[in-house]
Design an enzyme around this catalytic site. Structure first.
Site, short mmCIF file in Angstrom:
data_model
loop_
_atom_site.label_atom_id
_atom_site.label_comp_id
_atom_site.label_asym_id
_atom_site.label_seq_id
_atom_site.Cartn_x
_atom_site.Cartn_y
_atom_site.Cartn_z
CG ASP A 4 39.88 -51.94 -41.57
OD1 ASP A 4 38.78 -51.40 -41.43
OD2 ASP A 4 40.95 -51.31 -41.74
CD GLU A 56 37.23 -46.11 -42.42
OE1 GLU A 56 37.76 -45.78 -41.35
OE2 GLU A 56 37.81 -46.87 -43.24
CD GLU A 57 39.96 -48.88 -45.05
OE1 GLU A 57 40.89 -48.07 -44.85
OE2 GLU A 57 39.73 -49.85 -44.31
CG HIS A 68 45.09 -51.60 -43.89
ND1 HIS A 68 45.20 -50.37 -44.50
CD2 HIS A 68 43.91 -51.56 -43.21
CE1 HIS A 68 44.15 -49.63 -44.19
NE2 HIS A 68 43.36 -50.34 -43.40
#
Length: 343
Positions: free
Chosen positions: A175, A207-208, A318
């Site tokens: 991710d 993005e995170e 994650h």
């Protein structure tokens, strides 16, 4: 074409937390040579690659950043306290190797929560799940040397080798490096070919921590269609009922209907489903209860952009053992390539 898994390994192992994506961006930029007509980097650090086409302006986004940490404090004994950049389940952070990216060079470290080992802890203490604030990094150096080399604000990344695991590929930062990989592979398959849309491949930042790069990237590109590429949950594992799995690994690309950040444009979803059925590309429909992708930012840019997400099912999201199925990677590349080429 055969998937270039060596590239996926390099992407996975490259460090790049939100706001510090430089090394990943450099790796991606080197791969773009000869695949697109123009490459530039904007003020947010987004890498924007343009491949000319005659149709609608399409923005395809895959984010460069991974969840990680920043040093927030160095104590008198040389232990580092960190602040998370992105969402962590602390149950997955015990006894991890990390790298502290100091100005003087990369330093290996160990991350653990404060507290007693099992030998001297009580049963009640062993049940406790520590908070992020309780974790620290041990560099194995005298405090004086630590203070000389490490500053508050230095990035910290988790360390993990990426490897082939049966029909899966596993490592840290799948991710969203798996999606970065998919976008590069699609561009490779389109090399030297005319495409039906005017393509902007945008490798986004931050993005995170709130879809930030995609928001400003879409404002600058002004797309007429937005496509986010990201991973999604594949919780097809023991003790999880099927209705909570979201997607299943190996069953094909996920065509997202909605998540917490966006509801995909209905006609665009229908177009991708019809294309997948026509081409015989394995696919599955996805509804994700929590979490979001760059599509949530793209669709709200300027006056609004019809958008959707193509998802790569991933087990153990994650964590440093995120695992994606090779069949799903291929399906995602195939569907994206088919859409962009119009064939």
């Amino acid at each position: 074409m055969k998937l270039n898994l060596d590239l996926l390994k390099r992407l996975s192992e490259a460090p790049g937390i939100p706001g510090w994506e430089d090394r990943v961006r450099e790796l991606v930029q080197a791969q773009l040579e000869g695949l697109v007509d123009e490459v530039r980097t904007d003020a947010m650090g987004n890498l924007i690659a343009h491949k000319q086409g005659a149709g609608l302006r399409v923005m395809v986004a895959a984010h460069l950043d991974e969840i990680g940490f920043y040093v927030r404090y160095v104590d008198e004994r040389g232990f580092l306290r960190v602040h998370s950049a992105g969402g962590f389940d602390t149950r997955n952070l015990f006894a991890r190797q990390v790298t502290v990216h100091a100005a003087s060079g990369d330093l290996p470290g160990l991350m653990n929560p404060s507290g007693k080992p099992i030998h001297i802890s009580t049963p009640e203490e062993r049940k406790k799940v520590p908070e992020m604030a309780e974790f620290f990094v041990d560099l194995g150096l005298p405090a004086e040397k630590v203070r000389q080399q490490v500053r508050v604000g230095d990035p910290v990344t988790l360390k993990q080798e990426a490897v082939r695991l049966g029909d899966f590929f596993t490592g840290k930062a799948m991710d969203d490096r798996a999606a970065v990989f998919v976008l590069l592979e699609a561009l490779r398959r389109l090399k030297g070919k005319k495409i039906r849309h005017d393509l902007y491949a945008v490798f986004t930042t931050q993005e995170e921590v709130g879809l930030r790069g995609a928001l400003t990237g879409a404002y600058g590109v002004e797309p007429e269609i937005g496509i986010a590429l990201d991973t999604t949950l594949a919780v097809d594992i023991p003790e999880v009922p099927p209705h909570l799995a979201v997607t299943e690994a190996g069953k094909g690309v996920g065509i997202k209907v909605m998540d917490a950040s966006s509801i995909s444009q209905r006609w665009l979803v229908q177009e991708f489903v019809a294309l997948a059925e026509e081409k015989g590309i394995p696919h599955q429909m996805e509804v994700l209860p929590l979490g979001g992708t760059d599509a949530g930012a793209i669709q709200q840019a300027r006056a609004g952009v019809p958008s959707l997400t193509l998802s790569i099912p991933s087990r153990y999201v994650h964590t440093v053992t995120e695992a994606v199925h090779l069949r799903d990677l291929e399906a995602t590349v195939a569907l994206l390539s088919a859409y962009l080429s119009g064939r």
